[in-house]
Enzyme design. Structure first.
Site, short mmCIF file in Angstrom:
data_model
loop_
_atom_site.label_atom_id
_atom_site.label_comp_id
_atom_site.label_asym_id
_atom_site.label_seq_id
_atom_site.Cartn_x
_atom_site.Cartn_y
_atom_site.Cartn_z
N SER A 125 0.80 -1.19 0.05
CA SER A 125 -0.02 0.38 0.03
C SER A 125 1.40 1.43 0.37
CB SER A 125 -0.78 -0.05 0.87
OG SER A 125 -1.99 1.26 0.91
N ASP A 176 -9.46 -4.43 -6.31
CA ASP A 176 -8.81 -3.38 -5.24
C ASP A 176 -9.65 -2.05 -5.26
OD1 ASP A 176 -7.53 -1.29 -3.18
OD2 ASP A 176 -5.83 -2.96 -4.03
N HIS A 225 -7.99 -5.80 -1.39
CA HIS A 225 -6.19 -4.18 -1.40
C HIS A 225 -5.09 -5.37 -0.31
CE1 HIS A 225 -3.85 -1.00 -0.77
NE2 HIS A 225 -4.02 -0.32 0.51
#
Length: 324
Positions: A136, A263, A292
């Site tokens: 991320s 995602d 995600h």
């Protein structure tokens, strides 16, 4: 190379892939060696070392409001240890349960801290080569770092693999502000507001809490806190200067970006096909599923490895094999 990612039939949904590991995954590892690394501006970073005497070092950067003991970090640590890597998982400023000293905290382009960690890790004199792994915003920081360094990157850093990267910070912020993603936005902003309230106790003249309860999106938070506390004009300026999308053309090490199509955090620009076509050092993979930082496979490899861990280990092993 591991097979293409295939989720269980009942987890072929980006939201389920995203929340399942957070709710149900547990990774048991021996406690790491904790080190506090002092920064040049009188702050600190907490580092978790997993040493076994290997000559290769993997440096892991966690995600937004995460820390070095999250299951996705520990799963990657376990995988890379088994593949012959020492591992250093670091905590961004203010993460890991301990508030940092300075008025600022961390942000998506805080590459000076990653540079300090890389230099410190390689400065031990124990490693011939290193690689970066990011999740991320930790992936975004890793990509921005590689781009900013360009040809000047330490030659021992062989490459990087990153997952679920919001390459376009503005688009990702707008994506998370959509009604279907409000559960994620609410959680992130709640945690970030709590951090500002805690910092206000130490910096009452610099942190203004008036109306903080009305801050409910990343744009509002970044406009009010992230940007001014870290030298940016506003949220737009911060997003433009710190989105890895604008640094990909300068990367000069083999780099794998894995962003799942489903995602829920990523905008269309977070799948930078054109930018990757213009740089032979970067490989972009966009599996249909994965959510995600999910990638929960239909069949777990022993001892419970997720597909992302197998993919990272394979990519990094190939770098070592060719001596890149």
């Amino acid at each position: 190379m591991p097979p293409l990612f295939q989720p269980p039939r009942w987890l072929r949904n980006g939201h389920l892939q995203t929340v399942w590991p957070t709710l149900f995954r547990r990774v048991e590892l021996a406690r790491p060696q904790r080190e506090r690394l002092e920064t040049p501006d009188n702050d600190f970073l907490n580092l978790d070392w997993y040493r076994a005497g290997h000559r290769r070092l993997a440096i892991i950067s966690h995600g937004l409001e995460g820390h070095s003991r999250r299951p996705y970090v520990l799963g990657m640590v376990r995988m890379l240890q088994a593949q012959g890597w020492d591992v250093l998982a670091w905590n961004f400023r203010s993460c890991g349960g301990e508030l940092n000293r300075s008025v600022g905290f961390y942000h998506s382009g805080a590459t000076e801290d990653l540079d300090l960690v890389v230099g410190h890790g390689l400065g031990q004199g124990a490693y011939d080569r290193a690689a970066l792994v990011g999740f991320s915003i930790g992936g975004n920081i890793s990509l921005v770092y590689l781009g900013r360094k360009g040809d000047g990157l330490d030659s021992r850093v062989q490459g990087a693999v990153v997952f679920s990267v919001p390459c376009d910070l503005k688009g990702s912020a707008e994506q998370l502000a959509r009604p279907e993603n409000r559960i994620y936005m609410r959680r992130f902003v709640r945690d970030l507001r709590a951090k500002m309230i805690a910092k206000h106790q130490h910096f009452p003249d610099l942190i203004n809490l008036h109306g903080i309860e009305q801050v409910c999106t990343f744009r509002q938070f970044d406009d009010r806190y992230t940007a001014p506390l870290h030298g940016f004009r506003d949220a737009e300026d911060y997003w433009k200067q710190c989105s890895s999308l604008f640094y990909l053309h300068r990367i000069r090490r083999p780099t794998l970006i894995v962003n799942a199509i489903d995602d829920p955090f990523l905008s269309a620009a977070c799948y930078p096909q054109a930018e990757v076509r213009g740089n032979s050092h970067i490989q972009l993979e966009t599996p249909a599923h994965g959510g995600h930082v999910g990638f929960v496979p239909a069949k777990l490899a022993q001892p419970g490895h997720y597909w992302s861990e197998l993919r990272a280990a394979n990519f990094l092993e190939n770098l070592a094999a060719i001596g890149t």
